[in-house]
Design an enzyme around this catalytic site. Structure first.
Site, PDB file in Angstrom:
ATOM      1  N   GLU A 176      21.971  -9.991  21.275  1.00  0.00           N
ATOM      2  CA  GLU A 176      20.728  -9.408  22.049  1.00  0.00           C
ATOM      3  C   GLU A 176      19.625  -8.723  21.253  1.00  0.00           C
ATOM      4  OE1 GLU A 176      22.438  -8.890  26.645  1.00  0.00           O
ATOM      5  OE2 GLU A 176      22.959  -7.590  25.112  1.00  0.00           O
ATOM      6  N   GLU A 180      32.032 -12.637  28.189  1.00  0.00           N
ATOM      7  CA  GLU A 180      30.658 -12.788  27.724  1.00  0.00           C
ATOM      8  C   GLU A 180      30.861 -12.225  26.147  1.00  0.00           C
ATOM      9  OE1 GLU A 180      27.491 -12.242  30.330  1.00  0.00           O
ATOM     10  OE2 GLU A 180      26.141 -10.967  29.015  1.00  0.00           O
ATOM     11  N   ASP A 193      27.884 -11.466  23.333  1.00  0.00           N
ATOM     12  CA  ASP A 193      26.444 -11.449  23.433  1.00  0.00           C
ATOM     13  C   ASP A 193      25.778 -11.299  21.656  1.00  0.00           C
ATOM     14  OD1 ASP A 193      26.311 -11.641  26.118  1.00  0.00           O
ATOM     15  OD2 ASP A 193      26.424  -9.250  26.359  1.00  0.00           O
TER      16      ASP A 193
END
Length: 302
Positions: free
Chosen positions: A127, A123, A125
């Protein structure tokens, strides 16, 4: 009068120093130094329907004049997913965040292969960690490799405040994922570079691009101290100007992702490195490599 100012300052060094410090403060308030190169301007936007589909919470997702709105309330959040998986590329969107109390709420744009490799996925990210009324948003960047929420996850979080209010207007957020480095951008300013130091610490399997808004009360705001409060619902995330340019899983082996920097530079240019250093010096609020609570044998890249 203006012509007499320099001599006045020479006679009064205290005032000279005061004015100079104000000029520095003003310059800092205007934002980071110019990176000198703007990769987003080299990539044409795609409409949501040409690049993505709804993944969950369709009743909490709306498209209007090229802008996507997703929202979270006590019934559901919402998420979307790219039509193709990618081996590398530039992935971004212009995002506008919800003002006010948003503690516990995550608004995100990220790459993942969790549906293809459950319990063992990669992953990358971006965020936005929701916040209370008196504090700014936190932008969290994260990279992890072959892990999941099963207790074996090894996060590589770097967190930032922003030099602007992300609730007042749309701003561009992007990830450039190449075979040798990952670069996170905010308005074309690089804020983090994650180089490939070993196969074990670098994601290399194909990933899809996702976006979502969801309740992460257990950890999102000050390690879960403040929870989502549905008296403030709905919590809204707005996206537009989607950028998807890269090598899909079906692309030929000769496919190359876009460049992060001007021609002639293998990585970031000196101007870009300078802008990134400015951001990290002034707005970084957490770096996993500097956290004494972490087991550094698990993060050898540090």
């Amino acid at each position: 009068m203006p012509s007499s100012l320099p001599s006045f300052l020479l006679m009064h060094p205290f005032f000279s120093l005061l004015i100079l410090s104000c000029m520095v403060c003003s310059s800092s308030a205007q934002g980071p130094p110019s990176p000198g190169y703007y990769p987003s301007s080299k990539i044409s936007p795609v409409s949501f329907s040409k690049g993505f589909r709804n993944l969950w919470g369709p009743q909490h997702q709306r498209i209007d004049q090229g802008s996507l709105t997703i929202w979270l309330d006590s019934n559901s959040g919402s998420g979307f997913k790219s039509l193709h998986s990618y081996r590398s590329g530039y992935f971004g969107a212009s995002i506008k965040l919800q003002p006010g109390y948003t503690a516990g709420v995550i608004t995100s744009l990220y790459l993942s292969n969790n549906q293809d490799h459950p319990g063992n996925h990669d992953e990358i990210d971006i965020e936005f960690l929701g916040t209370t009324l008196d504090k700014p948003y936190v932008l969290q960047t994260n990279v992890y490799i072959r892990g999941s929420g099963d207790g074996n996850i090894i996060g590589r979080e770097m967190r930032f405040h922003l030099w602007f209010d992300p609730t007042q207007d749309f701003h561009n957020y992007a990830v450039l994922w190449k075979s040798n480095e990952i670069i996170f951008f905010v308005d074309d300013v690089p804020i983090r570079r994650y180089p490939r130091k070993s196969d074990a610490t670098y994601p290399s399997r194909p990933m899809y691009v996702y976006g979502s808004i969801w309740d992460a009360s257990t950890w999102a705001t000050e390690d879960g101290k403040y929870k989502a409060n549905y008296n403030y619902q709905p919590f809204i995330g707005r996206y537009k100007n989607f950028k998807l340019q890269g090598c899909t899983s079906e692309s030929s082996a000769s496919c190359q992702p876009p460049s992060a920097s001007p021609s002639g530079y293998g990585s970031l240019s000196p101007h870009q490195f300078s802008a990134m250093q400015w951001v990290q010096n002034n707005y970084m609020v957490y770096n996993y490599c500097h956290d004494p609570r972490r087991d550094h044998t698990l993060i050898p890249e540090c």
